[in-house]
Design a protein around this motif. Structure first.
Motif, short mmCIF file in Angstrom:
data_model
loop_
_atom_site.label_atom_id
_atom_site.label_comp_id
_atom_site.label_asym_id
_atom_site.label_seq_id
_atom_site.Cartn_x
_atom_site.Cartn_y
_atom_site.Cartn_z
N GLU A 74 0.79 -1.23 0.00
CA GLU A 74 0.00 0.00 0.00
C GLU A 74 0.83 1.29 0.00
OE1 GLU A 74 -0.27 -2.42 2.21
OE2 GLU A 74 -2.16 -3.42 1.67
N LYS A 75 1.99 1.29 0.61
CA LYS A 75 2.75 2.53 0.77
C LYS A 75 3.68 2.76 -0.43
CE LYS A 75 2.64 2.36 5.83
NZ LYS A 75 3.45 2.34 7.06
N ARG A 76 3.98 4.05 -0.67
CA ARG A 76 4.81 4.44 -1.79
C ARG A 76 5.96 5.32 -1.32
NH1 ARG A 76 2.31 0.94 -3.00
NH2 ARG A 76 0.53 0.74 -4.44
N ILE A 77 7.12 5.07 -1.86
CA ILE A 77 8.29 5.83 -1.46
C ILE A 77 8.22 7.28 -1.96
CG2 ILE A 77 9.65 5.21 -3.49
CD1 ILE A 77 10.93 5.58 0.11
N GLY A 78 7.47 7.49 -3.07
CA GLY A 78 7.41 8.82 -3.67
C GLY A 78 6.90 9.88 -2.72
N SER A 79 5.83 9.60 -1.98
CA SER A 79 5.27 10.59 -1.06
C SER A 79 6.24 10.89 0.08
CB SER A 79 3.93 10.10 -0.51
OG SER A 79 4.08 8.88 0.17
N GLU A 80 6.98 9.89 0.52
CA GLU A 80 7.98 10.10 1.58
C GLU A 80 9.08 11.04 1.09
OE1 GLU A 80 7.86 8.97 4.59
OE2 GLU A 80 6.21 7.51 4.48
N VAL A 81 9.51 10.84 -0.14
CA VAL A 81 10.56 11.68 -0.71
C VAL A 81 10.08 13.13 -0.82
CG1 VAL A 81 11.96 12.11 -2.76
CG2 VAL A 81 11.61 9.76 -1.96
#
Length: 360
Positions: A204-211
């Motif tokens: 479910e989670k994406r690294i893009g939003s964290e970046v």
């Protein structure tokens, strides 16, 4: 020449005599109603004399008594040779329309799977789905590994490195009244579309939003505001790869200012080709009245338009170290030029380095 005319006359004479002999009764009946000249004429030029021609004013064939063969569907194939005389179709399909049973845009005659929608590159058959297997677990493991790497990365120094880039410096020299800030991350999520993993369960989670959150932190946004002259900044959304601005994404813009630690943001209104939308913005001082913009045919009527954006795409080297392909997008209102330099940044040994340049 005289001999030729003589032969032609004799041929015509014997032809008439032969036809008279073939059907004297028909000729006699015709002569009772019309004169001999008319009965022996060939008005439509199909070489069938009037008294024998059932369609004397239309060219036809001897086999059809001087009448043209019918073509009910007007597809150029006569009905007696047309497998589908009431439906228009090409010659190569015997006059019948080409059929696409499964509706995939590939006619049945060329479709190896005519009852199953498929792809052109697969001869009309659906692409076989690969086994999803442990895709979810692999994506989860990759995300968790990326999060660990992100903990060690200093995004304040990344912002400083980008600001020191010659292409980026050019942007700060541009005159700006209102700045549209486009925020986006690319990639870092599951595959989609018609690929093999389309229907698989994804993490479910994406690294893009964290970046994005780490890059546009409080410190970096404050630096950006100072470097751009502390003017009005309006975050907007754009189509991927396009330059069109979209307003009205209130929650996203609101959240952006909250996450960057800028609670003093205000609400404005844009009239875009007659349609009204709201947006959020920051300003060096509290406005006396709400900011109102007017745009027609994708052009603003009352301001100098400048836009800026950073697109960040997570990428990996051969050792699975996380890096970022960063594309800067900014417009020059004087020349109309829109620059898109792209460079690859990696964080190693406590600092950011550009390991590869790209020309977009």
């Amino acid at each position: 020449m005289k001999i030729w005319y003589t032969l032609l006359f004799l041929f015509s004479f014997f032809l008439v005599q032969a036809q008279e002999i073939i059907d004297k009764d028909a000729l006699g009946k015709c002569r009772k109603e019309l004169n001999k000249k008319t009965c022996l004429s060939d008005e439509d030029g199909d070489r069938i004399l009037f008294y024998l021609d059932r369609c004397p004013k239309e060219k036809g064939s001897v086999e059809n008594n001087g009448c043209p063969w019918p073509d009910e569907d007007n597809d150029g194939i006569i009905d007696k040779e047309d497998y589908c005389p009431d439906l228009t179709g090409p010659v190569e399909n015997n006059g019948c329309p080409l059929v696409d049973t499964d509706g995939d845009g590939i006619f049945d005659k060329d479709d190896a799977c005519p009852t199953q929608p498929g792809m052109v590159e697969n001869l009309g058959c659906p692409l076989k789905k690969r086994d999803c297997g442990d895709l979810y677990e692999r994506e989860k493991a990759r995300y968790e590994k990326d999060i660990e790497q992100l903990k060690d990365m200093n995004f304040d120094s990344l912002f400083d490195a980008i600001c020191g880039d010659p292409d980026f410096k050019t942007f700060f020299l541009l005159p700006k009244k209102v700045l549209f800030l486009r925020n986006s991350t690319i990639g870092g999520g599951p595959e989609c579309g018609n690929d093999a993993y389309y229907d698989c369960k994804h993490f479910e989670k994406r690294i893009g939003s964290e970046v994005l959150n780490k890059f546009w932190n409080k410190n970096n946004f404050a630096k950006f505001r100072k470097k751009t002259g502390n003017g009005i900044i309006i975050p907007v959304s754009t189509l991927f790869g396009g330059g069109e601005l979209f307003f009205g994404w209130e929650n996203d813009e609101n959240n952006f200012f909250v996450s960057t630690g800028n609670p003093s943001f205000y609400k404005g209104k844009i009239t875009d080709d007659g349609r009204e939308n709201n947006f959020y913005y920051v300003s060096p001082q509290k406005p006396l009245k709400d900011l109102a913009l007017i745009r027609k045919d994708n052009k603003f009527t009352d301001l100098l338009e400048v836009s800026f954006g950073i697109s960040i795409m997570p990428k990996y080297d051969s050792d699975a170290h996380l890096g970022f392909l960063i594309r800067l997008d900014f417009s020059n209102p004087k020349s109309g030029y829109f620059s898109q330099p792209a460079k690859y940044y990696q964080y190693k040994n406590g600092k950011w380095t550009v390991t590869k340049n790209f020309n977009d």
